[in-house]
Design a protein around this motif. Structure first.
Motif, short mmCIF file in Angstrom:
data_model
loop_
_atom_site.label_atom_id
_atom_site.label_comp_id
_atom_site.label_asym_id
_atom_site.label_seq_id
_atom_site.Cartn_x
_atom_site.Cartn_y
_atom_site.Cartn_z
N ILE A 146 -54.40 1.50 24.82
CA ILE A 146 -53.62 2.15 25.87
C ILE A 146 -53.55 3.66 25.68
CG2 ILE A 146 -52.15 0.18 26.45
CD1 ILE A 146 -50.35 2.41 24.37
N LEU A 147 -53.13 4.33 26.73
CA LEU A 147 -52.81 5.76 26.63
C LEU A 147 -51.29 5.88 26.50
CD1 LEU A 147 -55.16 7.21 29.41
CD2 LEU A 147 -55.41 7.45 26.92
N LEU A 148 -50.85 6.56 25.46
CA LEU A 148 -49.42 6.80 25.27
C LEU A 148 -49.14 8.23 25.71
CD1 LEU A 148 -46.89 5.37 24.16
CD2 LEU A 148 -47.33 6.49 21.98
N VAL A 149 -48.23 8.35 26.68
CA VAL A 149 -48.02 9.65 27.31
C VAL A 149 -46.60 10.14 27.04
CG1 VAL A 149 -48.03 10.90 29.50
CG2 VAL A 149 -49.66 9.03 29.13
N ASP A 156 -44.86 13.24 36.12
CA ASP A 156 -45.35 11.98 36.70
C ASP A 156 -46.70 12.13 37.38
OD1 ASP A 156 -43.45 10.29 35.86
OD2 ASP A 156 -42.16 10.48 37.64
N ALA A 157 -46.82 13.19 38.17
CA ALA A 157 -48.02 13.34 39.00
C ALA A 157 -49.27 13.52 38.16
CB ALA A 157 -47.85 14.54 39.93
N ASP A 158 -49.09 14.05 36.91
CA ASP A 158 -50.26 14.36 36.08
C ASP A 158 -50.65 13.22 35.15
OD1 ASP A 158 -50.25 16.76 37.28
OD2 ASP A 158 -49.41 17.89 35.59
N VAL A 159 -49.83 12.14 35.10
CA VAL A 159 -50.09 11.07 34.13
C VAL A 159 -51.51 10.54 34.33
CG1 VAL A 159 -49.52 8.69 33.51
CG2 VAL A 159 -47.69 10.38 33.85
N PRO A 160 -52.34 10.55 33.27
CA PRO A 160 -53.73 10.10 33.41
C PRO A 160 -53.80 8.60 33.65
CG PRO A 160 -53.20 10.51 31.11
CD PRO A 160 -52.01 10.94 31.89
N ARG A 161 -54.80 8.18 34.38
CA ARG A 161 -54.98 6.77 34.69
C ARG A 161 -56.24 6.21 34.06
NH1 ARG A 161 -50.35 4.99 35.27
NH2 ARG A 161 -49.06 6.50 36.36
N SER A 162 -57.12 7.09 33.61
CA SER A 162 -58.40 6.65 33.07
C SER A 162 -58.69 7.39 31.77
CB SER A 162 -59.51 6.93 34.09
OG SER A 162 -60.78 6.83 33.47
N LEU A 163 -59.49 6.76 30.92
CA LEU A 163 -59.92 7.41 29.69
C LEU A 163 -60.60 8.73 29.99
CD1 LEU A 163 -61.56 4.73 27.37
CD2 LEU A 163 -59.34 5.84 27.15
N ARG A 164 -61.38 8.73 31.09
CA ARG A 164 -62.19 9.91 31.40
C ARG A 164 -61.32 11.13 31.69
NH1 ARG A 164 -67.66 8.06 32.51
NH2 ARG A 164 -67.65 5.82 32.80
N ASP A 165 -60.04 10.89 32.04
CA ASP A 165 -59.14 12.02 32.29
C ASP A 165 -58.94 12.88 31.05
OD1 ASP A 165 -58.87 11.13 34.85
OD2 ASP A 165 -56.96 10.10 34.52
N ILE A 253 -46.37 3.93 28.69
CA ILE A 253 -47.63 3.27 28.32
C ILE A 253 -48.50 3.14 29.56
CG2 ILE A 253 -48.64 1.08 27.59
CD1 ILE A 253 -46.22 0.70 25.77
N VAL A 254 -49.73 3.61 29.45
CA VAL A 254 -50.66 3.49 30.57
C VAL A 254 -51.81 2.58 30.15
CG1 VAL A 254 -52.29 4.73 32.06
CG2 VAL A 254 -50.10 5.79 31.41
N TYR A 255 -52.02 1.48 30.94
CA TYR A 255 -53.19 0.63 30.71
C TYR A 255 -54.33 1.27 31.49
CZ TYR A 255 -50.07 -2.88 28.73
OH TYR A 255 -49.17 -3.51 27.94
N PRO A 256 -55.27 1.88 30.80
CA PRO A 256 -56.24 2.73 31.51
C PRO A 256 -57.26 1.91 32.30
CG PRO A 256 -56.75 2.64 29.18
CD PRO A 256 -55.47 1.90 29.35
N ASP A 257 -57.79 2.55 33.33
CA ASP A 257 -58.93 2.04 34.10
C ASP A 257 -58.67 0.69 34.74
OD1 ASP A 257 -60.82 4.26 33.49
OD2 ASP A 257 -60.52 3.55 31.43
#
Lengths: 350, 249, 508
Positions: A146-149, A156-165, A253-257
């Motif tokens: 996961i991505l931990l932010v 909020d608006a900038d929280v990455p959603r993908s690994l590629r971010d 916690i963001v579950y990417p992709d």
């Protein structure tokens, strides 16, 4: 002191030496009060964090009276220390089982023929993609990458959603991953090589480097960096993320992709070591580990995602059934891990 | 009569420096032989070689006629030579009482406990330390320590006694008191003694015979009285000139 | 004969694992040897040497005056301050490092972006290691100075001011002990893996570790990476021989300490202030841990500790006892120039200098055999590992103590008819009883602080407390981890208190 003290002195030396040797000898039988001499025991090496695995063993001991002697892996050598020890001990196995915290390291043992296949009756409920058909290894209670932010540093608006971010210049020098030579990070990188192909994966990792990635010693260290605000984003495991949440840290916690290739899911796996000293007790422990009860405990205590449908999980733990999981063949990932090793060493800087 | 100690053609070389060169001498039954000489002349090395603590480079040492050391070899180890020694720094064992210091060697020789106590009491009486057996060296005065060192050597009833400038660093009064004690003891006990000193006064008070050791070589060997005439070196003449006048009457 | 026997016993401990390492080296293929062609490797080696050198310099600059002050100044609470200052030396450095992180990390008690940038740099690494290792120099300086003939100091005081007496007379006179301290600090700083990993500074030993802990099990490659270490080890040997050598030493007098402290008035104030400062630097990281551990449940700590404190203590005490039995003849022989003793010392030193991870693989390969299963897989493997790695410390400590006394004490015993064994047990041992106790305690302390060796091969279910803390640190409850770290510090403090009582005891 009189000259006869020679004898007294000699006595003193022996008085010190003999009991300490005797006590150590006693202690070395592994029986310390709780177990009867000659009682059953089983030896397990595990890379599942001691804080989660030890209570499972305690419960097994309580139920069966079989004493569990464990070697735990450590943060620094995550997932590789005990595997190396298993390989180093291959000529004369000391361990009965290996409970891996990821689904590929046990394959290193399988490839070397160090594993005894065992089809546990309790494995039936586990989806087939998470176990080998011949019973060489069986997966259960899983984690995900996961991505931990840090929400104080990332709106909020900038929280990455993908690994590629992570290659985005806005995160330059503000994100961390664990050393990819160790632990689940190795596997994650190998899975990317497998899923994206060599060229794309290399380009991605090089772009991370160009973007000032900070390389931490471990996933726990990544978490610490994010919680402490040393970096804004960290790539780590679900259990690290949950721990940060339990500490009350301002993280998400963001579950990417989830709208792309999916999140990498990593079941823990158990194998029986060929030629281990206690084969019967080993099978009993495998049966126990594969009960729904243990998956539930691991979900509640360790935030591991149950693989079986229908095992209750606490809020915050996403069941695997509700997640878009990255499609991976763990065998291929394992091969990939070995293959890309030299390149990774180069990438890390030795 | 065989000499108690006999040294023949003894040389000791340390590194490139010769400390003793072709030294020959004898210590006979019942005599006190004083070895004198300037500092650095090899006196202490001679004693250590006799005791078996140093292996000679050449030559031999015989104890009671038995070959004890030969070139580069210590044949009879120090603990079996039955030679006692009083060290320049005394080397009293700080962790043992006076009694313990004396009893140590006796126990090593296997002397029974009762016999040990008897001999220790006797020797302490000789040196005037009766009643101080339970003290540690650290609790004694300089003169008392000297006596302990002497007693520790005598209690072993050695075949020969080696004394390495035992009276240096004592004040004059204590020195002459100890010198008297030493002379009395050595004369009555008739222990063959090799006494190293650079003090003419001590030499003249004790010596039956005198050996001068200069730069590792024997420059004189013979009676005290004839030194003044026969001395071949400046040190020898100065040494002879410094003898106190013989007591009148 | 006894010396040769002890030397052989020492070889039995150390040689098998080293031979196993050598076998892997010989078996290394061209690809592994090709590693040596990387420039980066040599740059890393240079960096590691530089860091260890900086740590040694820092520790010496602080430790030598501190040792002098603790030995020869008098001020209230001196010994409690000494104990506090000593503490970090007896713990694996990653524990105080964790404490520093809680203090200086970005969100730490005293933390800011600047402190965090400092901590996570080469400079931070050098500082953390120096703070943890300085007490080694302090202790050895203090022991060395206290072992000197007081007349040396008194003669000096007639001619010079106290600080000059201390730095120009006492420190040079106590040099073997101090140099030993510096060599120890360099070696420990050089082989440290935990702290550089925590602070994300890449150093040479972690590269070796990576070869071993990486995905592919490559002990041959790790062994090849040892080759560049040989010149470093040879340099250390040479430095040590040159610094300590066989210089003659002031004879321990029968009198004890000079009646008056060397430092008084303003000097005492300076001494006191320095010692308080040292104690504070040592205590700070524990304040960080204490804050972290606040409010923890005792039951929880006990449950997680299990038998691990006992495991470490037992194995360490046994190893210390065996090391002492070896060290008495070997250390004495070393001080008196015996050839077998020097040989054994070299072999034991190799056990200490080889990076712990590699030694661990060697130990497994050497002892996981059908005929030695009673050893491997039991507590005894911990004992064997500790003896292999740390016996040299006991040998050196005993040798340093013996060097400071006149050989005439033994010669006198010799002409009194005492054979070798009797001299050793009845003269050398009791005269140096404090040196022996120090040797025993040092080996115990090093065993208790050992992490990197034990973690490689501890018996299942028998890990020492350091390993337990280390494995639990991964996602474990931070409060419990901090509490266990403090508990470890507590056990060590008790040992320390015992040692200090022992140090103050003196014969009449």
């Amino acid at each position: 002191m009189s000259p006869l003290a020679g004898r007294r002195l000699g006595l003193l030396v022996w008085a010190g030496l003999v009991p300490s040797l005797a006590v150590v000898g006693l202690a070395s039988t592994g029986c310390k009060g709780t177990c009867r001499p000659g009682g059953d025991e089983v030896v397990i090496y595990t890379s599942v964090d001691q804080v989660f695995s030890a209570p499972v063993f305690w419960e097994f001991e309580r139920r069966t009276g079989i004493r569990v002697r464990a070697v735990f892996d450590t943060e620094e050598t995550k997932s590789t220390g005990v595997v190396n020890r298993l390989i180093a001990e291959a000529a004369r196995p000391q361990a009965d089982l290996f409970w891996s915290n990821d689904p590929v390291r046990q394959l290193l043992l399988v490839q070397r023929g160090l594993v005894e296949a065992y089809l546990s009756p309790n494995a039936a409920g586990i989806p087939p993609e998470f176990r080998s058909a011949d019973g060489a290894w069986t997966g259960f209670a899983a984690r995900a990458r996961i991505l931990l932010v840090n929400k104080e540093l990332v709106p909020d608006a900038d929280v990455p959603r993908s690994l590629r971010d992570l290659a985005d210049p806005r995160w330059r020098g503000r994100f961390a991953i664990a050393n990819p030579l160790f632990g689940t990070t190795t596997m994650h990188v190998a899975a990317l090589f497998d899923a994206w192909g060599e060229a794309e994966a290399r380009a991605f990792l090089d772009s991370l480097k160009a973007n000032g990635v900070r390389i931490a010693s471990s996933n726990g260290e990544v978490k610490r960096l994010v919680v402490a605000g040393e970096v804004a984003i960290g790539l780590c495991d679900t259990d690290d993320g949950n721990e940060a949440l339990e500490e009350g840290a301002p993280v998400e916690i963001v579950y990417p992709d989830q709208d792309g290739t999916g999140t990498l899911v990593m079941p823990t796996t158990v194998v029986i070591i060929r030629g281990g000293p206690h084969p019967d007790a080993a099978r009993r422990l495998v049966d126990y580990l594969l009960t729904a009860g243990v998956e539930q405990t691991m979900a509640e205590q360790a935030a591991h995602m149950p693989l079986r449908p229908g095992v209750p999980a606490p809020p915050g733990v996403r069941p695997v059934t509700g997640l878009r999981a990255m499609k991976v063949d763990y065998g291929r990932v394992a091969t990939e891990m070995e293959r890309i090793q030299p390149w990774l060493q180069e990438w890390v800087g030795l | 009569m065989t000499a108690v100690l006999a040294v023949q053609g003894l040389s000791v070389v340390a590194g490139r420096q010769a400390i003793l060169e072709d030294v020959s001498l004898e210590l006979r039954e019942g005599e006190i032989l004083v070895v004198a000489g300037p500092s650095g002349g090899g006196k202490t090395t001679l004693l250590r070689t006799l005791a078996g603590l140093v292996a000679p480079t050449a030559g031999e040492v015989r104890v009671g006629g038995v070959l004890a050391s030969a070139a580069r070899r210590v044949i009879v180890p120090p603990e079996r030579r039955r030679i006692a020694m009083v060290f320049q720094d005394l080397a009293l064992w700080p962790h043992l009482t006076v009694h313990g210091n004396l009893a140590f060697g006796l126990a090593a020789q296997g002397v029974a406990r009762g016999e040990r106590a008897r001999r220790i009491a006797e020797v302490l009486d000789w040196v005037g330390l009766a009643g101080k057996a339970a003290r540690y060296p650290g609790q004694l005065s300089g003169g008392e320590r000297q006596r302990v060192a002497l007693a520790r050597a005598l209690v072993l009833e050695p075949v020969a006694l080696l004394l390495d400038e035992p009276l240096t660093s004592l004040d004059v009064a204590i020195k002459s008191e100890l010198l008297d004690l030493l002379r009395g003891l050595l004369r009555t006990r008739r222990v063959p003694t090799l006494y190293v000193s650079h003090e003419p006064r001590e030499a003249s008070a004790l010596a039956d015979r005198l050996v001068l050791l200069e730069a590792g070589r024997v420059s004189y060997s013979g009676e005290l009285a004839t030194l003044a005439h026969e001395a071949k070196t400046t040190f020898g003449r100065l040494f002879a000139a410094s003898f106190p006048a013989p007591p009148s009457g | 004969m006894v010396v040769a026997g002890a030397a052989a016993a020492a070889a039995v401990f150390v040689l098998p694992p080293l031979v196993q390492v050598a076998v892997r080296l010989v078996a290394a293929d061209a690809a592994s040897l090709g590693l040596l062609e990387h420039d980066r490797l040599w740059a890393l080696l240079g960096r590691s040497v530089a860091i260890a050198g900086a740590v040694t310099l820092l520790a010496s600059f602080a430790g030598i005056p501190l040792g002098l002050f603790f030995a020869r100044a008098r001020f209230p609470l001196k010994w409690p301050l000494f104990a506090v200052h000593l503490l970090p030396m007896l713990l694996p450095p990653f524990l105080p490092a964790l404490g520093w992180f809680h203090l200086l990390g970005r969100s730490g008690l005293l933390g800011s972006a600047a402190t965090s940038a400092f901590l996570f740099s080469v400079w931070g690494l050098a500082f953390v290691l120096a703070a943890a290792l300085t007490p080694i120099v302090t202790t050895l300086t203090m022991l060395g100075v206290r072992g000197l003939d007081p007349s040396l100091e008194e003669a000096g005081r007639l001619a010079a001011r106290p600080l000059a007496v201390g730095l120009r007379l006492l420190v040079p006179a106590a040099w073997p002990a101090i140099a030993l301290g510096a060599v120890l600090v360099f070696t420990l700083a050089f082989s440290e893996v935990g702290v550089p990993m925590l602070l994300r500074v890449v150093v040479y030993p972690s590269a070796v570790f990576a070869r071993l802990g990486g995905l592919s099990f490559a002990p041959s490659e790790a062994a090849v990476l040892l080759l560049p270490l040989l010149p470093v080890a040879a340099g250390l040997f040479a430095a040590e021989r040159w610094l300590i050598g066989t210089r003659p030493f002031e004879v321990m007098g029968l009198r004890r300490e000079p009646a008056l402290p060397l430092f008084s008035g303003r000097g005492a104030l300076l001494a006191c202030a320095s010692c308080v400062g040292a104690a504070v630097v040592s205590a700070l990281p524990f304040a960080g841990l204490l804050r972290q551990a606040a409010g923890v449940q005792a039951g929880e700590v006990l449950a997680w500790a299990g038998s691990s404190p006992l495991n470490g203590l037992l194995a360490g005490a046994t190893a210390a006892t065996i090391a002492l039995v070896l060290a008495l003849p070997l250390g004495h022989g070393l001080a008196r120039g015996s050839r077998p003793a020097r040989l054994a010392d070299g072999v034991l030193a190799a056990g200490f200098f080889v990076p712990s991870a590699v030694l661990g693989v060697g130990l497994i390969a050497a002892w996981n055999r059908p005929w030695s299963v009673w050893l491997y897989g039991s507590m005894l493997i911990l004992v064997a590992g500790f003896v292999t790695r740390y016996a040299v410390i006991a040998v050196r400590t005993v040798a340093a103590a013996v060097r400071q006394t006149a050989p005439s004490l033994e010669d006198a015993a010799s002409v009194s008819g005492a054979g070798y064994v009797r001299r050793l047990l009845l003269v050398v041992a009791p005269v140096h009883v404090r040196g022996l106790a120090a040797a025993w305690l040092l080996v115990l302390a090093f065993s208790l602080r050992d992490l990197e060796t034990a973690v490689m091969y501890y018996p299942p279910g028998g890990e020492p407390l350091t390993v337990r803390i280390f494995t639990l640190e991964a996602n474990g409850p931070p409060k419990v981890v901090a509490a266990l770290a403090l508990a470890h510090a507590g056990v060590t403090t008790l040992l320390l208190a015992g040692a200090l009582l022992l140090a103050r005891w003196r014969r009449p």
